[in-house]
Design a protein around this motif. Structure first.
Motif, PDB file in Angstrom:
ATOM      1  N   ILE A  31       0.788  -1.179  -0.190  1.00  0.00           N
ATOM      2  CA  ILE A  31       0.062  -0.110   0.009  1.00  0.00           C
ATOM      3  C   ILE A  31       0.775   1.128  -0.116  1.00  0.00           C
ATOM      4  CG2 ILE A  31      -1.515   1.395   1.428  1.00  0.00           C
ATOM      5  CD1 ILE A  31      -2.938  -1.351   2.321  1.00  0.00           C
ATOM      6  N   GLY A  32       2.005   1.187   0.538  1.00  0.00           N
ATOM      7  CA  GLY A  32       2.699   2.293   0.494  1.00  0.00           C
ATOM      8  C   GLY A  32       3.600   2.606  -0.714  1.00  0.00           C
ATOM      9  N   LYS A  33       3.742   1.559  -1.271  1.00  0.00           N
ATOM     10  CA  LYS A  33       4.390   1.827  -2.628  1.00  0.00           C
ATOM     11  C   LYS A  33       3.144   2.192  -3.599  1.00  0.00           C
ATOM     12  CE  LYS A  33       7.305  -2.494  -2.674  1.00  0.00           C
ATOM     13  NZ  LYS A  33       7.475  -3.728  -3.111  1.00  0.00           N
ATOM     14  N   LEU A  34       1.945   1.793  -3.348  1.00  0.00           N
ATOM     15  CA  LEU A  34       0.998   2.421  -4.347  1.00  0.00           C
ATOM     16  C   LEU A  34       0.762   3.880  -3.986  1.00  0.00           C
ATOM     17  CD1 LEU A  34      -1.688  -0.522  -4.215  1.00  0.00           C
ATOM     18  CD2 LEU A  34      -0.314   0.060  -6.371  1.00  0.00           C
ATOM     19  N   ARG A  35       0.807   4.295  -2.684  1.00  0.00           N
ATOM     20  CA  ARG A  35       0.438   5.640  -2.406  1.00  0.00           C
ATOM     21  C   ARG A  35       1.583   6.482  -2.932  1.00  0.00           C
ATOM     22  NH1 ARG A  35      -1.699   4.680   3.749  1.00  0.00           N
ATOM     23  NH2 ARG A  35      -4.083   4.226   2.603  1.00  0.00           N
ATOM     24  N   GLY A  36       2.820   5.970  -3.239  1.00  0.00           N
ATOM     25  CA  GLY A  36       4.042   6.881  -3.649  1.00  0.00           C
ATOM     26  C   GLY A  36       3.792   7.122  -5.144  1.00  0.00           C
ATOM     27  N   LEU A  37       3.167   6.073  -5.725  1.00  0.00           N
ATOM     28  CA  LEU A  37       2.853   6.601  -7.217  1.00  0.00           C
ATOM     29  C   LEU A  37       2.454   7.934  -7.567  1.00  0.00           C
ATOM     30  CD1 LEU A  37       1.352   3.005  -8.389  1.00  0.00           C
ATOM     31  CD2 LEU A  37       3.804   3.747  -8.717  1.00  0.00           C
ATOM     32  N   ASP A  38       2.902   8.407  -8.668  1.00  0.00           N
ATOM     33  CA  ASP A  38       2.422   9.763  -9.163  1.00  0.00           C
ATOM     34  C   ASP A  38       1.357   9.628 -10.249  1.00  0.00           C
ATOM     35  OD1 ASP A  38       2.021  12.460  -9.859  1.00  0.00           O
ATOM     36  OD2 ASP A  38       3.937  12.692 -10.840  1.00  0.00           O
ATOM     37  N   PRO A  44      -7.116   7.149  -7.894  1.00  0.00           N
ATOM     38  CA  PRO A  44      -7.201   5.758  -8.056  1.00  0.00           C
ATOM     39  C   PRO A  44      -8.703   5.452  -7.937  1.00  0.00           C
ATOM     40  CG  PRO A  44      -6.545   6.388  -5.796  1.00  0.00           C
ATOM     41  CD  PRO A  44      -6.415   7.595  -6.892  1.00  0.00           C
ATOM     42  N   ALA A  45      -9.259   4.190  -8.627  1.00  0.00           N
ATOM     43  CA  ALA A  45     -10.211   3.789  -8.559  1.00  0.00           C
ATOM     44  C   ALA A  45     -11.065   3.246  -7.078  1.00  0.00           C
ATOM     45  CB  ALA A  45     -10.616   2.452  -9.539  1.00  0.00           C
ATOM     46  N   VAL A  46      -9.924   2.789  -6.455  1.00  0.00           N
ATOM     47  CA  VAL A  46     -10.238   2.374  -4.994  1.00  0.00           C
ATOM     48  C   VAL A  46      -9.339   3.214  -4.065  1.00  0.00           C
ATOM     49  CG1 VAL A  46     -10.357   0.576  -3.342  1.00  0.00           C
ATOM     50  CG2 VAL A  46     -10.828   0.367  -5.739  1.00  0.00           C
ATOM     51  N   VAL A  47      -9.952   3.707  -3.007  1.00  0.00           N
ATOM     52  CA  VAL A  47      -9.072   4.463  -1.780  1.00  0.00           C
ATOM     53  C   VAL A  47      -9.511   3.583  -0.800  1.00  0.00           C
ATOM     54  CG1 VAL A  47      -8.911   6.488  -0.480  1.00  0.00           C
ATOM     55  CG2 VAL A  47      -9.595   6.653  -2.780  1.00  0.00           C
TER      56      VAL A  47
END
Length: 57
Positions: A31-38, A44-47
């Motif tokens: 989840i941390g990696k995904l939150r780091g995406l620009d 995102p479709a899902v939060v």
């Protein structure tokens, strides 16, 4: 039916809390990696925002 003590914060059976938290470390890292995406202007479709359970008192 026998009642088992549960962690008041997570509602997980007390004897399983350590194992569940250990397993969640991998998920939390991803989840941390995904939150780091620009994502720019594309949300995102899902939060995922886990909430703590409010006290029943």
């Amino acid at each position: 039916m026998q009642e088992h003590a549960s962690d008041p914060e997570t509602l997980v059976a007390a004897e399983r809390v350590a194992a569940v938290r250990e397993a969640f470390k991998v998920i939390a890292a991803e989840i941390g990696k995904l939150r780091g995406l620009d994502l720019g202007d594309h949300p995102p479709a899902v939060v995922f925002r886990p909430l703590r359970r409010k006290d029943a008192s």
